[in-house]
Design an enzyme around this catalytic site. Structure first.
Site, mmCIF file in Angstrom:
data_model
loop_
_atom_site.group_PDB
_atom_site.id
_atom_site.type_symbol
_atom_site.label_atom_id
_atom_site.label_comp_id
_atom_site.label_asym_id
_atom_site.label_seq_id
_atom_site.Cartn_x
_atom_site.Cartn_y
_atom_site.Cartn_z
ATOM 1 N N PHE A 136 0.811 -1.228 0.000
ATOM 2 C CA PHE A 136 0.000 0.000 0.000
ATOM 3 C C PHE A 136 0.837 1.266 0.000
ATOM 4 C CE2 PHE A 136 0.959 -0.165 4.527
ATOM 5 C CZ PHE A 136 1.109 1.176 4.828
ATOM 6 N N GLU A 155 -4.900 -3.785 -1.780
ATOM 7 C CA GLU A 155 -6.358 -3.593 -1.667
ATOM 8 C C GLU A 155 -6.705 -2.333 -0.877
ATOM 9 O OE1 GLU A 155 -4.403 -5.853 -0.434
ATOM 10 O OE2 GLU A 155 -5.257 -6.961 1.257
ATOM 11 N N SER A 207 5.485 -7.013 3.155
ATOM 12 C CA SER A 207 6.110 -7.324 4.447
ATOM 13 C C SER A 207 6.868 -8.651 4.372
ATOM 14 C CB SER A 207 5.029 -7.379 5.523
ATOM 15 O OG SER A 207 4.079 -8.362 5.158
ATOM 16 N N CYS A 262 9.625 1.694 3.327
ATOM 17 C CA CYS A 262 10.560 0.598 3.636
ATOM 18 C C CYS A 262 11.969 1.126 3.786
ATOM 19 C CB CYS A 262 10.507 -0.455 2.546
ATOM 20 S SG CYS A 262 11.151 0.164 1.013
ATOM 21 N N GLU A 296 9.645 -4.434 12.804
ATOM 22 C CA GLU A 296 9.403 -3.233 11.992
ATOM 23 C C GLU A 296 8.166 -2.519 12.539
ATOM 24 O OE1 GLU A 296 7.960 -3.976 7.971
ATOM 25 O OE2 GLU A 296 9.090 -2.261 7.235
HETATM 26 P P1 NAD Z 1 1.636 -6.714 2.957
HETATM 27 O O1 NAD Z 1 2.712 -7.734 2.993
HETATM 28 O O2 NAD Z 1 0.564 -6.784 3.971
HETATM 29 O O3 NAD Z 1 0.882 -6.721 1.529
HETATM 30 C C1 NAD Z 1 1.593 -6.680 0.325
HETATM 31 C C2 NAD Z 1 0.768 -7.383 -0.745
HETATM 32 O O4 NAD Z 1 0.614 -8.751 -0.392
HETATM 33 C C3 NAD Z 1 -0.642 -6.812 -0.937
HETATM 34 O O5 NAD Z 1 -0.928 -6.742 -2.304
HETATM 35 C C4 NAD Z 1 -1.522 -7.831 -0.215
HETATM 36 O O6 NAD Z 1 -2.802 -7.952 -0.812
HETATM 37 C C5 NAD Z 1 -0.757 -9.123 -0.363
HETATM 38 N N1 NAD Z 1 -0.953 -10.032 0.785
HETATM 39 C C6 NAD Z 1 -1.185 -9.668 2.075
HETATM 40 N N2 NAD Z 1 -1.293 -10.769 2.851
HETATM 41 C C7 NAD Z 1 -1.119 -11.830 2.045
HETATM 42 C C8 NAD Z 1 -1.126 -13.253 2.263
HETATM 43 N N3 NAD Z 1 -1.318 -13.768 3.477
HETATM 44 N N4 NAD Z 1 -0.926 -14.053 1.201
HETATM 45 C C9 NAD Z 1 -0.722 -13.541 -0.033
HETATM 46 N N5 NAD Z 1 -0.706 -12.200 -0.295
HETATM 47 C C10 NAD Z 1 -0.901 -11.359 0.733
HETATM 48 O O7 NAD Z 1 2.373 -5.294 2.988
HETATM 49 P P2 NAD Z 1 1.734 -3.858 3.128
HETATM 50 O O8 NAD Z 1 1.195 -3.682 4.506
HETATM 51 O O9 NAD Z 1 0.851 -3.555 1.978
HETATM 52 O O10 NAD Z 1 3.052 -2.949 2.935
HETATM 53 C C11 NAD Z 1 3.930 -2.639 3.983
HETATM 54 C C12 NAD Z 1 5.101 -3.591 4.039
HETATM 55 O O11 NAD Z 1 5.787 -3.611 2.777
HETATM 56 C C13 NAD Z 1 6.152 -3.159 5.048
HETATM 57 O O12 NAD Z 1 6.626 -4.299 5.709
HETATM 58 C C14 NAD Z 1 7.241 -2.534 4.193
HETATM 59 O O13 NAD Z 1 8.535 -2.554 4.756
HETATM 60 C C15 NAD Z 1 7.180 -3.400 2.988
HETATM 61 N N6 NAD Z 1 7.761 -2.729 1.830
HETATM 62 C C16 NAD Z 1 8.961 -3.164 1.378
HETATM 63 C C17 NAD Z 1 9.558 -2.526 0.316
HETATM 64 C C18 NAD Z 1 10.887 -2.976 -0.198
HETATM 65 O O14 NAD Z 1 11.264 -2.522 -1.262
HETATM 66 N N7 NAD Z 1 11.601 -3.840 0.482
HETATM 67 C C19 NAD Z 1 8.923 -1.440 -0.294
HETATM 68 C C20 NAD Z 1 7.675 -1.029 0.187
HETATM 69 C C21 NAD Z 1 7.110 -1.688 1.255
#
Ligand code: NAD
Length: 515
Positions: free
Chosen positions: A158, A185, A235, A290, A392
């Site tokens: 997001f 989403e 994440s 991130c 985090e």
């Molecule tokens: P998230 O992991 O909750 O969601 C990321 C994506 O995965 C979304 O599209 C979501 O629909 C999907 N998803 C969520 N749960 C899932 C599951 N159980 N099975 C399959 N798909 C699933 O992350 P978020 O809250 O949207 O974003 C924040 C996180 O992203 C933080 O941890 C941040 O550090 C990380 N992030 C990392 C980078 C990087 O480049 N390393 C960049 C941006 C964000």
């Protein structure tokens, strides 16, 4: 928290982009919130297996002609796409603000970074030229070319709804692939709008599809044999799951995860500059980056005391509020659930013996009382065994750890499970060089708090911040979205050996027989 519902208020529903068209199908919906107000603002359709199948079939149909289109023509579409992104900047930033809560100056920043990735995609004719060696043996030449994979999927978080999808599909597409994107989403509208601009730029139908939904849709993508590769950003627990499942299903996968980014503040640092940098890097975008700097490791108590007193002063001027006011420094957190999580990390630091120097837990934003706000928070005397340090937080919280030497600071960073970004503030070039040579982190800044690589380098972390072998975008992105093929060719020199000359008649008859 988003819930699945069929009871709709009279609000807009966000659908999908399939085969070049925006589509809507009946089915369950998720709530999309305006986090500054804490109110449902739109609904999001969840793609069914049937909808995903439509997207994949349209990609399969589009792929052969798209792969064979000369790369310069694919790049021209990217040039037009870049222009449209620039023309629509304000609209995109508004959509980001409404669903993410980001202030326009911050949304512009992420969009600019995304546009730079489109600019890199415009260089495809140059970066796809391949490698060539002549005369590797008698009359033998050898070359490597980089062919597209087929259909590739991207799953995005997001926190950068414009930039992170733009890390992925412009490059994947210009390399000759078709792409299926599953955005977060929480804030899908800007992502969907931007994808529509690529069609306006002339993309043939089916080359890019956007399907909306949550984890069930992700799992369908991971299982589908027609999808060759997955780019994921999110994440760490989910990144691990995605990488494990995608690779078990024979897919190429790069899965970028979470972070805990430390800044070392050396006793010789330019302290006023350090404070200015930390203010933006720790609190900008509510710390939901991130690459946010969430820990300052100060070397020596004296510099620690000075840093804290100057940070406290600077934090008095922090302005927190809704995206509608561009003078705000940062906005709300993404959900009520996430606000509670951030707040409970601050509680835990306090309960485990840290000192809360500035407390953002009880902030009230006038006119946005229902919003998910937490103010800038500064915590001193944090230690490595505290939960708030190990995990985090992803909020506007800066923690201070005091150590006695640079070696001790580097050890802390190396011992942490994450290895995304880090930075050192110093005037000592030798110390900075030792730090960048030896620290176990993927992206390093020297007096640069957020060392996000430019689009013609590549982005990625070490340790639990990235699963896979290649970083995102830039040269690693080209490698990820292409498959090397190496061709060795011999054309025996019979004519030359026998002393014959090539005659026009012979080549003409050869050309005729080829037809
Ligand atoms: P998230 O992991 O909750 O969601 C990321 C994506 O995965 C979304 O599209 C979501 O629909 C999907 N998803 C969520 N749960 C899932 C599951 N159980 N099975 C399959 N798909 C699933 O992350 P978020 O809250 O949207 O974003 C924040 C996180 O992203 C933080 O941890 C941040 O550090 C990380 N992030 C990392 C980078 C990087 O480049 N390393 C960049 C941006 C964000």
């Amino acid at each position: 928290m988003s819930t699945i519902t069929n009871n709709k208020l009279d609000l807009e529903t966000v659908g999908h982009l399939i085969n070049g068209k925006t589509t809507h199908h009946d089915g369950p919906h998720l709530d999309i919130y305006n986090p500054a107000k804490g109110e449902v603002s739109k609904y999001l359709e969840i793609a069914s297996e049937h909808t995903l199948n439509e997207a994949i079939i349209s990609a399969q149909k589009a792929f052969p002609a798209w792969r064979d289109l000369p790369v310069i023509k694919r790049a021209r579409i990217m040039f037009r796409f870049k222009e449209l992104l620039e023309k629509n900047k304000d609209k995109i930033c508004q959509l980001i603000g409404e669903e993410h809560g980001k202030i326009p100056h911050d949304a512009m920043g992420e969009l600019q970074r995304g546009i730079e990735n489109v600019e890199y995609a415009c260089t495809a004719p140059e970066v796809l030229k391949g490698e060539y060696s002549k005369n590797v043996g008698p009359s033998i030449d050898c070359w490597s070319e980089f062919q597209p994979l087929g259909i590739v999927a991207g799953i995005t978080p997001f926190n950068f709804p414009a930039m992170i999808p733009l890390w992925m599909y412009p490059l994947a597409i210009v390399c000759g692939n078709c792409f299926i994107l599953k955005p977060s989403e929480r804030d899908p509208s800007s992502t969907l709008f931007i994808a529509g601009l690529l069609y306006e730029a002339g993309l043939p139908n089916g080359v890019l599809s956007v399907v909306n939904g949550d984890k069930d849709l992700v799992n369908l993508l991971l299982e589908d044999k027609r999808i060759e590769a997955i780019s994921f950003v999110g994440s760490t627990p989910i990144a691990k799951h995605i990488y494990t499942k995608a690779t078990a299903n024979g897919k190429r996968c790069q899965a970028l995860g979470g972070a805990k980014n430390h800044a070392i503040v050396m006793p010789d640092a330019d302290i006023d500059n350090t404070v200015t940098q930390l203010m933006g890097a720790a609190f900008g975008s509510s710390g939901e980056r991130c690459m946010a700097l969430s820990v300052a490791v100060v070397v020596g108590d004296e510099i620690g005391d000075i840093l804290i007193s100057k940070m406290k002063k600077a934090m008095e001027a922090l302005k927190v509020g809704a995206y509608t006011d561009n003078t705000n420094d940062f906005g709300p957190l993404i959900t009520q659930e996430h606000k509670h999580k951030v707040s409970s990390y601050i509680d835990s630091a306090e309960n485990q013996g840290a000192t809360i120097e500035v407390d953002g837990r009880n902030i009230v934003v006038k006119g946005c009382e229902g919003g998910y706000f937490i103010g800038g928070t500064l915590i001193d005397n944090v230690t490595a065994d505290m939960t708030s340090y190990k995990e985090e937080i992803f909020g506007p919280v800066l923690q201070i750890i005091r150590v006695k030497s640079m070696e001790a600071a580097m050890q802390l960073i190396d011992d942490h499970m994450y290895g995304n970004g880090t930075c050192i503030f110093t005037r000592d070039g030798e110390a900075a060089r030792y730090f960048s040579d030896n620290i176990k982190v993927g992206m390093v800044g020297i007096n640069i708090p957020l060392p996000v690589p430019v689009s013609y380098h590549s982005f990625g972390g070490w340790k639990q911040s990235l699963f896979g072998d290649l970083f995102a975008y830039g040269p690693d992105g080209v490698r990820f979205y292409t498959r090397r093929k190496t061709i060795t060719q011999r054309w025996p020199s019979t004519n030359l050996r026998e002393g014959k000359q090539f005659s026009f008649a012979e080549s003409a008859s050869y050309a005729t027989s080829e037809k």
